[in-house]
Design an enzyme around this catalytic site. Structure first.
Site, PDB file in Angstrom:
ATOM      1  CD  GLU A  17      -2.809   1.075   2.448  1.00 18.81           C
ATOM      2  OE1 GLU A  17      -3.539   0.071   2.468  1.00 18.81           O
ATOM      3  OE2 GLU A  17      -2.854   1.987   3.292  1.00 18.81           O
ATOM      4  CB  THR A  48      -4.260   5.808   0.939  1.00 13.81           C
ATOM      5  OG1 THR A  48      -3.305   6.847   0.740  1.00 13.81           O
ATOM      6  CG2 THR A  48      -3.598   4.600   1.574  1.00 13.81           C
ATOM      7  CG  HIS A  77      -7.181   2.707  -0.663  1.00 13.11           C
ATOM      8  ND1 HIS A  77      -6.787   2.603   0.659  1.00 13.11           N
ATOM      9  CD2 HIS A  77      -6.510   1.728  -1.317  1.00 13.11           C
ATOM     10  CE1 HIS A  77      -5.918   1.623   0.795  1.00 13.11           C
ATOM     11  NE2 HIS A  77      -5.725   1.075  -0.398  1.00 13.11           N
ATOM     12  CB  ALA A 124     -17.712   1.005   3.634  1.00 12.58           C
ATOM     13  CE  LYS A 164     -17.042  -3.230   5.432  1.00 15.50           C
ATOM     14  NZ  LYS A 164     -16.291  -2.104   6.044  1.00 15.50           N
TER      15      LYS A 164
HETATM   16  C1  LIG Z   1      -7.195  -1.716   4.491  1.00 11.86           C
HETATM   17  C2  LIG Z   1      -7.649  -0.333   4.892  1.00 11.86           C
HETATM   18  C3  LIG Z   1      -7.423   0.733   4.030  1.00 11.86           C
HETATM   19  C4  LIG Z   1      -7.865   2.015   4.369  1.00 11.86           C
HETATM   20  N1  LIG Z   1      -7.630   3.048   3.497  1.00 11.86           N
HETATM   21  C5  LIG Z   1      -8.084   4.290   3.787  1.00 11.86           C
HETATM   22  C6  LIG Z   1      -7.908   5.358   2.861  1.00 11.86           C
HETATM   23  O1  LIG Z   1      -7.338   5.191   1.790  1.00 11.86           O
HETATM   24  N2  LIG Z   1      -8.395   6.573   3.209  1.00 11.86           N
HETATM   25  C7  LIG Z   1      -9.055   6.778   4.390  1.00 11.86           C
HETATM   26  O2  LIG Z   1      -9.484   7.918   4.635  1.00 11.86           O
HETATM   27  N3  LIG Z   1      -9.239   5.790   5.281  1.00 11.86           N
HETATM   28  C8  LIG Z   1      -8.783   4.541   5.005  1.00 11.86           C
HETATM   29  N4  LIG Z   1      -8.969   3.523   5.905  1.00 11.86           N
HETATM   30  C9  LIG Z   1      -9.612   3.818   7.183  1.00 11.86           C
HETATM   31  C10 LIG Z   1     -11.154   3.720   7.129  1.00 11.86           C
HETATM   32  O3  LIG Z   1     -11.667   4.696   6.242  1.00 11.86           O
HETATM   33  C11 LIG Z   1     -11.648   3.979   8.550  1.00 11.86           C
HETATM   34  O4  LIG Z   1     -11.272   2.917   9.398  1.00 11.86           O
HETATM   35  C12 LIG Z   1     -13.128   4.277   8.651  1.00 11.86           C
HETATM   36  O5  LIG Z   1     -13.387   4.826   9.949  1.00 11.86           O
HETATM   37  C13 LIG Z   1     -13.999   3.050   8.540  1.00 11.86           C
HETATM   38  O6  LIG Z   1     -14.023   2.597   7.280  1.00 11.86           O
HETATM   39  P1  LIG Z   1     -14.892   1.306   6.870  1.00 11.86           P
HETATM   40  O7  LIG Z   1     -14.742   1.187   5.429  1.00 11.86           O
HETATM   41  O8  LIG Z   1     -14.634   0.147   7.745  1.00 11.86           O
HETATM   42  O9  LIG Z   1     -16.371   1.905   7.206  1.00 11.86           O
HETATM   43  P2  LIG Z   1     -17.782   1.247   7.477  1.00 11.86           P
HETATM   44  O10 LIG Z   1     -17.906  -0.106   6.919  1.00 11.86           O
HETATM   45  O11 LIG Z   1     -18.776   2.266   7.060  1.00 11.86           O
HETATM   46  O12 LIG Z   1     -17.787   1.113   9.082  1.00 11.86           O
HETATM   47  C14 LIG Z   1     -17.567   2.232   9.923  1.00 11.86           C
HETATM   48  C15 LIG Z   1     -18.298   2.008  11.248  1.00 11.86           C
HETATM   49  O13 LIG Z   1     -19.702   1.970  11.011  1.00 11.86           O
HETATM   50  C16 LIG Z   1     -20.253   0.729  11.464  1.00 11.86           C
HETATM   51  N5  LIG Z   1     -21.278   0.332  10.493  1.00 11.86           N
HETATM   52  C17 LIG Z   1     -21.070  -0.199   9.266  1.00 11.86           C
HETATM   53  N6  LIG Z   1     -22.259  -0.418   8.649  1.00 11.86           N
HETATM   54  C18 LIG Z   1     -23.216   0.021   9.503  1.00 11.86           C
HETATM   55  C19 LIG Z   1     -24.621   0.082   9.445  1.00 11.86           C
HETATM   56  N7  LIG Z   1     -25.299  -0.345   8.370  1.00 11.86           N
HETATM   57  N8  LIG Z   1     -25.291   0.598  10.527  1.00 11.86           N
HETATM   58  C20 LIG Z   1     -24.618   1.049  11.608  1.00 11.86           C
HETATM   59  N9  LIG Z   1     -23.270   1.003  11.715  1.00 11.86           N
HETATM   60  C21 LIG Z   1     -22.588   0.505  10.682  1.00 11.86           C
HETATM   61  C22 LIG Z   1     -19.095  -0.242  11.541  1.00 11.86           C
HETATM   62  O14 LIG Z   1     -19.316  -1.253  12.507  1.00 11.86           O
HETATM   63  C23 LIG Z   1     -17.964   0.687  11.946  1.00 11.86           C
HETATM   64  O15 LIG Z   1     -17.975   0.918  13.322  1.00 11.86           O
HETATM   65  C24 LIG Z   1      -8.543   2.233   5.604  1.00 11.86           C
HETATM   66  C25 LIG Z   1      -8.743   1.149   6.483  1.00 11.86           C
HETATM   67  C26 LIG Z   1      -8.314  -0.114   6.132  1.00 11.86           C
HETATM   68  C27 LIG Z   1      -8.534  -1.261   7.080  1.00 11.86           C
END
Ligand SMILES: Cc1cc2nc3c(=O)[nH]c(=O)nc-3n(C[C@H](O)[C@H](O)[C@H](O)COP(=O)(O)OP(=O)(O)OC[C@H]3O[C@@H](n4cnc5c(N)ncnc54)[C@H](O)[C@@H]3O)c2cc1C
Length: 287
Positions: A17, A48, A77, A124, A164
């Site tokens: 990455e 990213t 990303h 997401a 998801k």
């Molecule tokens: C491999 C990897 C790469 C990353 N790359 C980046 C990047 O390039 N740029 C960046 O800004 N960040 C990046 N991140 C960080 C990420 O954006 C953060 O961790 C963010 O806070 C959560 O992203 P997520 O996609 O898991 O979100 P989500 O899946 O939306 O989850 C976020 C929170 O919401 C909760 N949730 C999910 N669905 C629901 C629902 N339907 N109802 C209620 N709650 C729900 C989940 O339990 C979690 O607590 C990365 C993380 C990882 C692991």
């Protein structure tokens, strides 16, 4: 061109990455890193995205140039926080038109001082559905072994991850320092009916202060035993680095022995730690 979920079907993947450089000096560092890591033959690399769009153009350009000008396959990303649906449609459409096949669909955390509205997609999973509608992409998502810091409980986070993953193609994990967290996550996802390969995110602890800060920001436990090992050689940066690399190598071996289908290295745009771990794992191609 290559779809990442198809690569995962053919064997263990090793991926790197990077983040888009902010200035010319950082551009040169990344160009050197890419030149050094390309001969390792990674399965794919990822770039990213600055939540809210701060790296919108730079992420696009880097992904497209890796796909077109190197032998490596790139994944973009993309985060939904702070964006309207129309903006996301445009960003994904540009990737499709440029021939990019792999997108990591993320929630993202917009900095509080960015002054942006929250965005039209709340989680997401909604971005996964949108990307799916817009093209024939291989879609990755993030999962959180420890779990995600904003989740109400570990059970709720696992259930959201499973939902998801019913829509996405594969998950990459947040980094962690104890293999137990990874295996717990995989076991919970299997119980919830997810059979997709869970790629493990690896961040070598080569500097104590920065790794502790990063771990706490993303909700990863920085284990006491690892802190003690690093502190024992704390006066000598080279020795700290060597311990961090040795421990990351041990973690990789444990994960591979336990069935991890892929390792994703958070390189921070530097090549040497990844190269050394690769070598220690016996993965460096013969030249
Ligand atoms: C491999 C990897 C790469 C990353 N790359 C980046 C990047 O390039 N740029 C960046 O800004 N960040 C990046 N991140 C960080 C990420 O954006 C953060 O961790 C963010 O806070 C959560 O992203 P997520 O996609 O898991 O979100 P989500 O899946 O939306 O989850 C976020 C929170 O919401 C909760 N949730 C999910 N669905 C629901 C629902 N339907 N109802 C209620 N709650 C729900 C989940 O339990 C979690 O607590 C990365 C993380 C990882 C692991």
């Amino acid at each position: 061109m290559t779809k990442i979920h198809e690569l995962l079907r053919t064997g263990t993947t090793y991926s790197f990455e990077f983040f888009p450089p902010k200035d010319e000096a950082m551009e040169q560092v990344l160009a050197r890193t890419l030149r050094t890591l390309e001969p390792l033959g990674p399965s794919y690399v990822s770039v990213t995205y600055g939540a809210g769009g701060s790296t919108r153009e730079r992420t696009h350009e880097l992904v497209v140039s890796i796909d077109q000008a190197t032998t490596m396959t790139a994944m973009a990303h993309l985060t939904c926080a702070g964006h309207t649906r129309a903006e996301l449609v445009e960003i994904v459409g540009r990737y499709r038109d440029a021939g990019v096949e792999n997108i990591l669909a993320l929630g993202g955390d917009v900095p509080q001082d960015a002054g942006l509205p929250p965005g039209e997609l709340r989680h997401a999973i909604e971005l996964v559905h949108l990307v799916r509608e817009l093209g024939d992409f291989s879609i990755g998502v993030a999962v959180h072994p420890e779990p995600h810091p904003r989740s109400s409980s570990i059970e709720a986070d696992r259930e959201h991850a499973a939902a998801k993953l019913a829509a996405a193609d594969f998950p990459l994990t947040q980094c962690f320092f104890d293999a137990r967290h990874y295996f717990d996550l995989v076991a919970s996802l299997r119980t919830l009916g997810v059979d997709k390969p869970v790629v493990a995110g690896i961040m070598p602890a080569t500097r104590l202060s920065s790794i502790e800060r990063m771990a706490s920001m993303q909700g990863s436990e920085f284990p006491q035993w690892l802190r003690e090992k690093l502190e024992a050689v704390g006066d000598d940066p080279k020795a700290v680095r060597a311990v961090g690399i040795a421990e990351a190598t041990t973690l990789c071996r444990t994960l591979l022995d336990g069935g991890a289908p892929g390792l994703h290295f958070y390189t921070l745009n530097r090549s040497s730690a990844t190269r050394e771990i690769y070598q220690a794992l016996g993965l460096t191609p013969a030249v």
